[in-house]
Design an enzyme around this catalytic site. Structure first.
Site, short mmCIF file in Angstrom:
data_model
loop_
_atom_site.label_atom_id
_atom_site.label_comp_id
_atom_site.label_asym_id
_atom_site.label_seq_id
_atom_site.Cartn_x
_atom_site.Cartn_y
_atom_site.Cartn_z
N ARG A 1 9.99 4.44 -3.36
CA ARG A 1 11.00 4.45 -2.28
C ARG A 1 10.83 3.30 -1.30
NH1 ARG A 1 10.33 10.46 -0.43
NH2 ARG A 1 8.48 10.23 -1.72
N GLY B 1 3.76 20.69 0.13
CA GLY B 1 3.22 21.90 -0.50
C GLY B 1 3.01 22.95 0.58
N ARG C 1 6.51 -54.86 24.95
CA ARG C 1 7.96 -54.67 25.06
C ARG C 1 8.61 -55.99 24.68
NH1 ARG C 1 7.83 -52.38 31.09
NH2 ARG C 1 6.84 -50.40 30.60
C1 UD1 Z 1 1.14 15.91 -2.16
C2 UD1 Z 1 0.69 17.36 -2.33
C3 UD1 Z 1 1.47 18.25 -1.38
C4 UD1 Z 1 1.29 17.75 0.04
C5 UD1 Z 1 1.68 16.29 0.16
C6 UD1 Z 1 1.30 15.76 1.51
C7 UD1 Z 1 0.06 17.58 -4.66
C8 UD1 Z 1 0.45 18.08 -6.00
N1 UD1 Z 1 0.93 17.77 -3.69
O1 UD1 Z 1 2.49 15.85 -2.58
O2 UD1 Z 1 1.00 19.56 -1.49
O3 UD1 Z 1 2.05 18.54 0.92
O4 UD1 Z 1 0.95 15.50 -0.80
O5 UD1 Z 1 1.79 14.47 1.68
O6 UD1 Z 1 -1.03 17.07 -4.53
N2 UD1 Z 1 -1.46 9.73 -6.47
C9 UD1 Z 1 -2.30 9.12 -7.36
N3 UD1 Z 1 -2.14 9.36 -8.67
C10 UD1 Z 1 -1.19 10.19 -9.15
C11 UD1 Z 1 -0.32 10.82 -8.23
C12 UD1 Z 1 -0.49 10.58 -6.88
O7 UD1 Z 1 -3.18 8.36 -6.97
O8 UD1 Z 1 -1.12 10.37 -10.37
C13 UD1 Z 1 -1.63 9.46 -5.03
C14 UD1 Z 1 -0.42 8.78 -4.44
O9 UD1 Z 1 -0.55 7.36 -4.50
C15 UD1 Z 1 -0.47 9.27 -3.00
C16 UD1 Z 1 -1.13 10.63 -3.10
O10 UD1 Z 1 -1.78 10.67 -4.36
O11 UD1 Z 1 -1.28 8.44 -2.18
C17 UD1 Z 1 -0.14 11.79 -2.98
O12 UD1 Z 1 0.78 11.69 -4.03
P1 UD1 Z 1 2.32 12.03 -3.83
O13 UD1 Z 1 3.00 11.81 -5.08
O14 UD1 Z 1 2.83 11.33 -2.62
O15 UD1 Z 1 2.22 13.59 -3.54
P2 UD1 Z 1 3.29 14.47 -2.83
O16 UD1 Z 1 4.38 14.76 -3.74
O17 UD1 Z 1 3.65 13.87 -1.52
#
Ligand code: UD1
Ligand code: CA
Length: 458
Positions: free
Chosen positions: A14, A142, A442
């Site tokens: 995003r 979450g 000059r």
């Molecule tokens: C996550 C939480 C949610 C919480 C929210 C807070 C989970 C399943 N959900 O959701 O409960 O309320 O954060 O902001 O954990 N990342 C990785 N590898 C991956 C996926 C994510 O490194 O495979 C990292 C992302 O770069 C990010 C962080 O983990 O820094 C959180 O991932 P994101 O996808 O933003 O989780 P949310 O859907 O926001």
């Protein structure tokens, strides 16, 4: 031992950016840098960062940060999710360690909160402690599911939540403290049986509750600390907040700011007491500003050292040094390696580059002083140019103490003007001027009487 694992493998789509999200900057520092600093200040013995998307850029940016990078494989057929991310760092903690899980996109988190979380977790002997917050609008987060006795039972992601669960206002910040052994064991039980098909770290909570393990909830006081950056809009909001936090710090230390919301000061800048900063100033990099200075609007100072009682007005100063009681501007530019002395005047539309400009010397208007060593009490007249470049090479010039360079003179480098040498206005000087000597260069003037009317011009 206390170990911090920072999750930063996500794409951050995003942001609509070529760069990975976590290296986008807030006041000159990548957002991940703030998270690393908070982890370090909360006394983490070890910091691991899980990277994936854009990993080369992140590693390059933090090569001196004394952290361990773990690579999460990203691509077709690879698992995804916060649980899978943590699994990449299994070698980084021991069974009896306290493991903090942080996210790279929540740069406003403070060391105090992380310390509070770890303390609460260790004192309560919890398997897992969740940093939670009450949100008026919990959409996207979450939700913390508790039983009638208020024990935490699970975290349910928005996508998987029932209508009843969606109205829960207590949310998961994404930041946790774990007991190393419990975390390792619970990660072994994750599956992708959810709406996103991901390995959710949050599922370990339900596993713990089923195993009868203790789960803590540590509630955040200031919800802004977990403000997550998913968009440019959120980045702007975090920057605004950080700017307030930083500027409040300087004001507390004795700096006056007029309209602080318009003043941008990057992390690491040092400012002395009783310095006054006007709207629109930008102070960046390794800049040090002394006491009793006045910095007027639209001044940008980068990686420079400014003495005491210096007045700077609408100027751009980069990688330079300015001595005490000097004035710079309005509309002056000190380019890299300008070393300006004390009681100096650098006035309107004066540009200095790679030059020494001694104590008490003045260049009041419209001059270019490049590649020069100018002594003390030298007067550089209006429109003087240090001609330092022949189209191929650059040369230096020397102007000794007390010299006077008349208006609109050109000093064609390399050339030396000795002590108290005097150059008449309009002269182009191509060879050395001796001490005490007047140099006039000059063309003789020619007068043609009646020429204007003969030509029919008037
Ligand atoms: C996550 C939480 C949610 C919480 C929210 C807070 C989970 C399943 N959900 O959701 O409960 O309320 O954060 O902001 O954990 N990342 C990785 N590898 C991956 C996926 C994510 O490194 O495979 C990292 C992302 O770069 C990010 C962080 O983990 O820094 C959180 O991932 P994101 O996808 O933003 O989780 P949310 O859907 O926001
Ligand atoms: Ca997020």
């Amino acid at each position: 031992m206390k170990v911090s694992i920072i999750l930063a493998a996500g794409e951050g789509s995003r942001m609509k950016s070529k760069k990975p999200k976590v290296i986008h900057e807030i006041l000159g520092k990548p957002m991940l840098g703030y998270v690393i600093d908070a982890a370090r200040s909360s006394h983490s013995d070890r910091i691991s960062i899980v990277i994936g998307h854009g990993k080369e850029l992140i590693q390059e940016r933090f090569e001196n940060a004394e952290v361990t990078f773990r690579n999460q494989p990203i691509g077709e057929g690879e698992p995804y999710g916060t649980g899978f991310a943590v699994m990449q760092a299994l070698d980084d903690f021991q069974d009896d360690d306290t493991v903090l899980i942080l996210t790279g996109d929540t740069p406003l988190i403070t060391a105090e909160t992380l310390e509070g979380l770890a303390d609460y977790h260790e004192r309560g002997h919890f398997a897992c402690t969740i940093l939670t917050a009450d949100m008026n609008n919990p959409t996207g987060y979450g939700r913390i599911v508790r039983n009638d006795a208020a024990d935490i039972m699970a975290i349910v992601e928005e996508k998987d939540a029932s209508a009843k669960e969606k109205i829960i206002r207590e949310i998961n910040s994404g930041i946790f403290a774990f007991q190393g052994k419990a975390l390792r064991e619970a990660l072994g039980h994750l599956n992708t049986d959810n709406a996103s098909g991901e390995l959710y770290l949050t599922d370990v909570v339900e596993y713990f509750s089923q195993q009868g393990e203790r789960i803590g909830g540590f509630k955040l006081c200031n919800n802004l600390e977990i403000h997550g950056i998913n968009s440019r809009d959120a980045l702007a909001k975090a920057t605004e907040y950080m700017q307030r936090r930083v500027n409040a710090h300087y004001m507390k230390e004795g700096v006056t700011m007029i309209a602080p919301d318009t003043i941008v000061i990057e992390d690491g800048v040092v400012i002395g007491r009783d310095t006054v900063i006007y709207p629109g100033a930008i102070l960046q990099g390794q800049t040090v500003i002394g006491e009793d200075c006045t910095i007027y609007g639209n001044t940008r100072i980068v990686d420079s050292v400014i003495g005491d009682d210096v007045t700077i007005d609408n100027a751009f100063i980069e990688s330079s040094h300015v001595g005490d009681h000097t004035t710079v501007g309005p509309y002056a530019h000190l380019r890299p390696k300008s070393n300006v002395g004390c009681h100096v005047k650098i006035g309107n539309f004066v540009e200095v580059k790679n030059a020494n400009f001694g104590d008490g010397s003045k260049a009041g208007h419209l001059a270019y002083i490049g590649d020069a060593d100018v002594g003390e009490n030298v007067n550089v007249g209006c429109g003087v140019v240090f001609v330092n470049y022949d189209g191929k090479n650059k040369y230096r010039s020397t102007v000794a103490d007390g010299a006077f360079i008349g208006s609109n003179a050109n000093l064609v480098a390399p050339v030396t003007v000795e002590k108290n040498g005097y150059i008449a206005a309009g002269s182009t000087i191509t060879s050395d001027v001796k001490a005490d000597q007047l140099a006039v260069e000059r063309a003789p003037r020619r007068d043609v009487d009646g020429w204007v009317s003969r030509k029919g011009l008037k």
